[in-house]
Design a protein around this motif. Structure first.
Motif, PDB file in Angstrom:
ATOM      1  N   ILE A 150      44.350  87.233 -13.348  1.00 37.37           N
ATOM      2  CA  ILE A 150      45.399  87.707 -14.678  1.00 37.37           C
ATOM      3  C   ILE A 150      46.705  87.671 -14.282  1.00 37.37           C
ATOM      4  O   ILE A 150      47.945  87.049 -15.454  1.00 37.37           O
ATOM      5  N   VAL A 151      47.135  88.373 -13.411  1.00 35.42           N
ATOM      6  CA  VAL A 151      48.045  89.059 -12.883  1.00 35.42           C
ATOM      7  C   VAL A 151      48.936  87.338 -12.165  1.00 35.42           C
ATOM      8  O   VAL A 151      50.560  87.596 -12.679  1.00 35.42           O
ATOM      9  N   ARG A 152      48.573  86.954 -11.933  1.00 38.56           N
ATOM     10  CA  ARG A 152      48.748  85.580 -11.199  1.00 38.56           C
ATOM     11  C   ARG A 152      49.897  84.609 -12.530  1.00 38.56           C
ATOM     12  O   ARG A 152      50.427  83.933 -12.985  1.00 38.56           O
ATOM     13  N   THR A 153      48.287  84.792 -13.354  1.00 35.61           N
ATOM     14  CA  THR A 153      48.754  83.806 -14.734  1.00 35.61           C
ATOM     15  C   THR A 153      50.270  84.346 -15.288  1.00 35.61           C
ATOM     16  O   THR A 153      50.768  84.034 -15.840  1.00 35.61           O
ATOM     17  N   ALA A 154      50.367  86.145 -15.359  1.00 39.05           N
ATOM     18  CA  ALA A 154      51.654  86.461 -15.803  1.00 39.05           C
ATOM     19  C   ALA A 154      52.604  86.170 -15.278  1.00 39.05           C
ATOM     20  O   ALA A 154      53.498  85.774 -16.150  1.00 39.05           O
ATOM     21  N   TYR A 155      52.244  86.275 -14.029  1.00 40.08           N
ATOM     22  CA  TYR A 155      53.987  85.672 -13.634  1.00 40.08           C
ATOM     23  C   TYR A 155      54.837  84.592 -13.614  1.00 40.08           C
ATOM     24  O   TYR A 155      55.617  84.211 -14.457  1.00 40.08           O
ATOM     25  N   GLU A 156      52.862  83.504 -14.243  1.00 41.69           N
ATOM     26  CA  GLU A 156      53.821  82.071 -14.130  1.00 41.69           C
ATOM     27  C   GLU A 156      53.932  81.704 -15.017  1.00 41.69           C
ATOM     28  O   GLU A 156      54.944  80.968 -15.367  1.00 41.69           O
ATOM     29  N   ALA A 157      53.455  82.504 -16.170  1.00 41.17           N
ATOM     30  CA  ALA A 157      53.621  82.479 -17.428  1.00 41.17           C
ATOM     31  C   ALA A 157      55.279  82.878 -18.167  1.00 41.17           C
ATOM     32  O   ALA A 157      55.752  81.789 -18.616  1.00 41.17           O
ATOM     33  N   LEU A 158      55.545  84.023 -16.636  1.00 41.35           N
ATOM     34  CA  LEU A 158      57.548  84.647 -16.920  1.00 41.35           C
ATOM     35  C   LEU A 158      58.009  83.885 -16.881  1.00 41.35           C
ATOM     36  O   LEU A 158      59.047  83.062 -17.959  1.00 41.35           O
ATOM     37  N   ALA A 159      57.492  83.200 -16.119  1.00 39.80           N
ATOM     38  CA  ALA A 159      58.677  81.896 -15.436  1.00 39.80           C
ATOM     39  C   ALA A 159      58.848  80.321 -16.101  1.00 39.80           C
ATOM     40  O   ALA A 159      60.207  80.511 -16.422  1.00 39.80           O
ATOM     41  N   ALA A 160      58.362  80.446 -17.065  1.00 38.54           N
ATOM     42  CA  ALA A 160      57.984  79.569 -17.538  1.00 38.54           C
ATOM     43  C   ALA A 160      58.483  79.461 -19.121  1.00 38.54           C
ATOM     44  O   ALA A 160      59.440  79.339 -19.290  1.00 38.54           O
ATOM     45  N   VAL A 161      58.759  81.330 -19.396  1.00 38.42           N
ATOM     46  CA  VAL A 161      59.950  81.638 -20.449  1.00 38.42           C
ATOM     47  C   VAL A 161      61.164  81.166 -20.093  1.00 38.42           C
ATOM     48  O   VAL A 161      61.824  80.779 -20.636  1.00 38.42           O
ATOM     49  N   LEU A 162      61.175  81.972 -19.280  1.00 42.13           N
ATOM     50  CA  LEU A 162      62.674  81.479 -17.977  1.00 42.13           C
ATOM     51  C   LEU A 162      63.319  81.351 -18.399  1.00 42.13           C
ATOM     52  O   LEU A 162      64.374  80.642 -17.629  1.00 42.13           O
ATOM     53  N   GLY A 163      62.170  80.021 -17.829  1.00 42.57           N
ATOM     54  CA  GLY A 163      62.404  78.818 -17.599  1.00 42.57           C
ATOM     55  C   GLY A 163      62.789  77.294 -18.604  1.00 42.57           C
ATOM     56  O   GLY A 163      63.419  76.630 -18.791  1.00 42.57           O
TER      57      GLY A 163
END
Length: 555
Positions: A340-353
């Motif tokens: 859940i934590v890994r996915t949250a950071y990866e999703a945040l990177a996609a949004v900031l990208g």
């Protein structure tokens, strides 16, 4: 900044580094997850040749480094599109309704392996695989059931299908017709990226040349009949899942995109007639800043190539619009809640990208297809990012970061080196034939796993911070009832008994004759699916003309 000022910063940095050298660093390699070495600090020196207008600009303006829309998420949030499909069309339809009810804003269809490989559910090669990793779709009847009660003029749908993409797309168009929705109003995406299948995912049917013909046929038909549809989702996701580095994902994916553009032009199409409907699909891995830099570099490279090399005049042809899925290969079976934590950071990177749509993986997907609870948490992860964190309030908030801009430049530079190598080998198809991509990815995957095995890279719960008493038997996972396969087989066999088989055969014969010539095949496939010809029957008809692809072994 003036050269004098840059030099002053450089001198001050040297003095600072001399002082900091007295403090010992941790005994680890400071590099990205892809193995790119990192400086200890980034300053204006690292972007001293940076040209704001040529390298950065503003959102919605060339070269689109900062995003493809002038107001980005201030105007509209990304589409929250959870990848889903399992068992029968009825059960997947229930999952779609659940997700839409919980706030999902777009559908993404996962098909089972027989459907992906072009076999009907009652084919001997389908045994044991029906409905296991996605939904079983054999005919228009299944597609109608899959979207029962979901108006196709109100929802955007992505379909992850490649070799038989033309058939699944026609099934969707025909389902829209059944609902009274004309094709002009349909919105969505078919992955339709056969080149990455030869490179990474390996779910091909036909050889490259006829496969590229089907893709350019889709370009032509969509430009006239389905103008709101994204005709290809050029996928780096599976390249990364196969073990590539971030730079390889960036370079190989864009190289595939260039190959599709060239194929369309060679087929006699005007680049501006089809390029605006090309889209991309990227992985969001665990290295936060590397992923953000990858997306920014991708937009800039694409814009420059489309404008300068391929002569596209329509600014929409310069836009690299992309969907993102968090990295399945970063998830661990051990301590699955950590995912859940890994996915949250990866999703945040996609949004900031600057992604246009996003799928967040569920915590249990390394073990099985996600449960309702797990997919619910995954969707809520996106909603928390969108509505609580504040990151959607400012466009490209990391722009101007010395580190992010330097890393973006480095990604672009290394991608360009790969483009030169691919060109030297004769282009994408020639490089596939030479197993160039496959070997590069295999080498990268080996190095990544070796670093984990030697503890040079830490994976929490896997090679460090292990819970010796963990018992995954108590962890709830989704299971597929074997009875599903029997039911699906009965359905497709009943369909064949009750339809007008003379009409089906006439349509298949017409398709075969067209495949032997040079006509656009989409109208013939569409007529076949309207008469309830099955996917397997249509694939077999084309296989008799096109043959099958056989990969050259490499050692």
């Amino acid at each position: 900044m003036s050269e004098k000022y840059i030099n002053e910063i450089g001198a001050a940095k040297e003095k600072w580094q001399a002082a900091r050298s007295k403090r010992k660093d941790r005994d680890v390699k400071f590099e990205t997850v892809s193995g790119m070495e990192l400086n200890d600090i980034y300053t204006p020196e690292d972007i001293k040749d940076f040209d704001y207008f040529n390298d950065l600009g503003f959102p919605g303006e060339y070269p689109f480094t900062r995003g493809v829309q002038p107001n980005m998420y201030r105007g509209r949030l990304w589409t929250m599109r959870q990848f889903a499909g399992f068992a029968t069309a009825e059960e997947s339809n229930q999952r779609y309704r659940f997700l839409l009810e919980k706030g999902q804003t777009g559908l993404s269809v996962a098909f089972d392996m027989p459907t992906i490989m072009g076999y009907d559910s009652d084919h001997p090669r389908s045994f044991g695989e029906v409905g296991r990793v996605g939904v079983a779709i054999d005919s228009l009847a299944d597609m109608e059931t899959l979207f029962n009660g979901i108006p196709l003029d109100k929802v955007s749908t992505s379909m992850t299908t490649n070799a038989p993409a033309s058939i699944l797309w026609c099934l969707y168009i025909a389902t829209g017709e059944k609902q009274g929705v004309p094709s002009e109003k349909l919105t969505g995406t078919i992955q339709n990226d056969i080149l990455k299948e030869y490179i990474a995912q390996k779910s091909w049917i036909f050889p490259p040349e006829p496969s590229m013909r089907l893709i350019t046929n889709i370009f032509e038909y969509a430009s006239k009949k389905v103008p709101k549809w994204n005709t290809v989702s050029i996928s780096g996701y599976h390249i990364r899942e196969a073990g590539s580095t971030a730079v390889q994902e960036l370079a190989f994916t864009l190289a595939d995109g260039f190959a599709y553009v060239e194929a369309g032009i060679e087929a006699g199409l005007d680049v501006d007639d089809f390029a605006p409907r090309l889209s991309y699909f990227f992985n969001s891995h665990i290295d936060f800043f590397e992923e953000i830099a990858k997306y920014r570099a991708a937009r800039r490279i694409w814009a420059r190539r489309m404008k300068e090399k391929y002569g596209a005049k329509n600014p929409k042809s310069w836009l690299l619009r992309f969907h993102t899925q968090t990295a399945g290969c970063s998830l661990t079976a051990q301590q699955p809640e950590n995912n859940i934590v890994r996915t949250a950071y990866e999703a945040l990177a996609a949004v900031l990208g600057g992604t246009q749509s996003l799928h967040t993986n569920s915590m249990d997907e390394v073990l099985a297809l996600p449960t309702e609870k797990a997919v619910h948490i995954a969707l809520r992860t996106q909603q928390i990012i969108a509505y609580e964190t504040g990151v959607a309030n400012v466009m490209d908030p990391l722009a101007g970061s010395y580190f992010v801009e330097a890393l973006t430049n480095k990604m672009e530079e290394e991608a360009e080196n790969y483009f030169e190598e691919i060109d030297r080998r004769g282009g994408v198809l020639a490089a596939i034939d030479q197993n160039f991509f496959q070997q590069e990815i295999a080498d990268a995957a080996y190095q990544y796993q070796r670093a984990i095995d030697k503890k040079q890279r830490i994976q929490v719960g896997v090679n460090e911070f292990i819970d010796p008493d963990e018992n995954l038997e108590d962890f709830e996972i989704l299971t597929i009832d074997p009875e599903i396969e029997r039911k699906q087989i009965e359905n497709v066999q009943k369909l064949r008994r009750e339809r007008n088989n003379l009409t089906v055969q006439d349509n298949l014969d017409a398709l075969k004759k067209a495949a032997q010539g040079t006509e656009n095949l989409i109208p013939y496939i569409l007529e076949s699916v309207r008469s309830y010809a099955t996917e397997g029957e249509i694939v077999q008809t084309l296989r008799e003309v096109f043959g099958e692809y056989k990969e050259k072994p490499t050692f």
